[in-house]
Every structure is written in C-alpha cells, then in structure tokens.
Design an enzyme around this catalytic site. Structure first.
Site, short mmCIF file in Angstrom:
data_model
loop_
_atom_site.label_atom_id
_atom_site.label_comp_id
_atom_site.label_asym_id
_atom_site.label_seq_id
_atom_site.Cartn_x
_atom_site.Cartn_y
_atom_site.Cartn_z
CB CYS A 97 55.20 75.85 38.07
SG CYS A 97 56.80 75.24 37.52
CB THR A 98 53.33 75.69 33.45
OG1 THR A 98 52.30 76.55 33.96
CG2 THR A 98 52.89 75.21 32.06
CB THR A 99 57.66 73.78 32.13
OG1 THR A 99 58.35 74.80 32.89
CG2 THR A 99 56.86 74.44 31.02
N GLY A 100 57.55 72.78 35.38
CA GLY A 100 58.44 72.25 36.41
C GLY A 100 59.87 72.71 36.22
CG PHE A 101 62.69 74.90 32.97
CD1 PHE A 101 63.51 73.83 32.67
CD2 PHE A 101 63.14 76.18 32.66
CE1 PHE A 101 64.76 74.02 32.08
CE2 PHE A 101 64.38 76.39 32.08
CZ PHE A 101 65.19 75.29 31.79
CG ASP A 102 61.77 79.84 37.03
OD1 ASP A 102 62.49 79.76 38.03
OD2 ASP A 102 61.48 80.93 36.50
NE ARG A 103 55.82 79.32 37.21
CZ ARG A 103 54.68 79.28 36.51
NH1 ARG A 103 53.67 80.05 36.86
NH2 ARG A 103 54.57 78.48 35.47
#
Length: 297
Positions: A97-103
């Site tokens: 995703c963007t940060t690889g933190f959630d989605r």
C-alpha cells in the site's frame, strides 16, 4: 510471509522494482495505494508501471482508502480474490500500500484466515510477528462475517457476531424498555440503562441479520426517529436494524444510513459450521474473480 507472498511499503523507484525482481523473484505486485497518495508522496506512477513492465512484473492496482475501516471491510473480499488468483498463476506477489502498515498486511491476513483455514488470531499474530505493522483487525472480522453471509439465507444461525447498543434519546426520568423480535418475539422487554440527560442504552449481542424493534417509554410503545424505520404488514411503524452485511467481490460502497445505535463486531473462534460456511464463501470469492482479466466476473 510465505514463499510466494511478500508485504511491504510502496515502490518508489525503478531500482526498487529491479530489487524486487532480482532479489526476491517477485513476478506480480498487488498495490492498494491510490493515485492521490502516490502523487502526495511525489511518486511517478507511470515510471514505476513502466519499470514493472520492463522487469516482467505484473502490476495490479486496486485502491483502498487509507485509514478507512469501512472501505477496507467492503473491498477485502476482492483483494483476497486477486491475491488468490495471482498465487494460482504461480506468481510471487509483493503486496503493498503506502506504508505497508495496514491495508496490505490486512489483505494477507484475510487471505490466510479465509483460504487456509487459519484462525484470525493465528493469522494476525503470524503476519505481525514477521512484519512490523498494525492492520485493522476489526475490519477483517467485519469482512469475515460479511463473507459468511454470502452463503447464508437470512439471519445467521449461530452465536452472536455483533454487539449492538440500542439508543433512546428521550427525557430524563423516563422508564425506558427495549422490545423487538429478538426479545422473546416482542414479549420480553429489556430495561434500558440511563446514561445521563436524555440518553438511555441497552446493549445486546446478536447474530448478524435484520431485526425489528421499538421502545416502551412510560408504558407507551414508540419508535425512535433517530434510527431507520419500516412499516409492517399491519401498518405499524417499527425501527429496523440490519446487523452485518453481505460481502461481494464487486462491492458498492453506499453511504451508511443515519442510525443512533452503535454496532461493534465480535471477534471469536468460529464454530465448525461457521468454518465450513467460510470455506464455501471463500470459494465464491475465488470463482468471482476472472482469472484472465483479474476483474469481477
């Protein structure tokens, strides 16, 4: 995460693409970042897509809104379907995703939970133990019950799936009860707790489904104007609440109806029948994604 699944932050340069290809052997990228996010990060999406093409990496873009639990919940089934189809084609997939933190980790957790008969607890701990992240766990639980609803007829036949707080806003000093088709078929009113001022609440754990209810205030049967209503066949106006939803690989994200009540998902171990239903629903997701176009059938 596995031999075929990698999770991480967004691709920013053509060198990132070359590293994924040469070092990890990645052959497909499943990207949940939106074009707006990419632009805000100063990323050249065209350059990245071209670099992927030059490295024989298939780029699949399926935007999910950042920090939007409802959008995540609605789009998880198709996300998992895409991942499954890529894996079935023997791709080594970089999920980002963007940060690889959630989605991206949430989608991988949902895949493990739904497609490999792994509990949500175990799948969540496995992925977060390998990759520093904090996926939206309630969204995955919500989507799981929505997915099971795909193969059910009407109300869920099993233990409670959601905790519902029914809210009445009246006048201080009232005696308020909740009554509905879930309280002994309208025959067993439940007294509401006064929460201060005009607010009264009753919390009940319910399986997902559609329910009708009313409030009894000082002996009068009344419906709340702050929550959805429907008329029954006798012409009576009752409040109505739909607990949970039905998943789809082609979601239509509609505005949620105004409702004073509060619904929270319950995460718990699935019963044997629920596991069977989840496996059946997961197959529906898999067959709902075209293997050629990688789009809903």
């Amino acid at each position: 995460i596995t031999e075929q699944i990698y999770v991480g932050s967004c691709i920013q340069t053509k060198e990132d693409v070359e590293t994924l290809s040469a070092t990890a052997g990645v052959t497909a990228v499943l990207n949940f970042q939106s074009t707006t996010e990419a632009a805000n990060w100063g990323l050249d999406s065209n350059l990245i897509n071209e670099s992927c093409q030059n490295s024989n990496i298939l780029m699949i873009n399926y935007p999910i809104r950042d920090a939007d639990s409802f959008d995540m919940r609605k789009k998880l089934p198709f996300s998992v379907g895409l991942l499954l189809r890529l894996l079935k084609k023997n791709h080594r997939v970089y999920v980002t995703c963007t940060t690889g933190f959630d989605r991206s980790p949430a989608s991988v957790i949902a895949y493990l939970h739904w497609m490999t008969d792994t509990s949500l607890h175990a799948a969540y701990n496995f992925v977060t133990g390998l990759h520093s992240c904090k996926p939206d766990r309630p969204a995955i639980a919500w989507a799981t019950w929505d997915l099971i609803a795909m193969v059910e007829n009407g109300r869920h036949d099993g233990p409670a799936t959601h905790a519902v707080t029914f809210v009445w806003n009246g006048h201080e000093g009232e005696e308020v009860y909740l009554v509905g088709d879930f309280t002994g078929n309208w025959k067993e009113p439940i007294k509401a707790a006064h929460k201060g001022g005009p607010r009264y609440e009753v919390e009940i754990r319910l399986p997902q489904g559609k329910y009708y209810y009313k409030f009894i205030t000082n002996g009068d049967w009344r419906h709340s104007t702050a929550s959805p209503t429907e008329r029954d066949e006798s012409g009576n106006t009752n409040n109505v609440i739909v607990v949970g939803d039905t998943a789809s690989v082609k979601p239509t994200v509609q505005p949620q109806k105004k409702d004073a009540n509060i619904v929270k998902v319950i995460e718990r171990p699935l019963t044997e029948n629920e596991r069977f239903m989840l496996a059946k629903a997961a197959r529906c997701v898999a067959f709902g994604v075209c293997p050629i176009r990688l789009a809903p059938k």
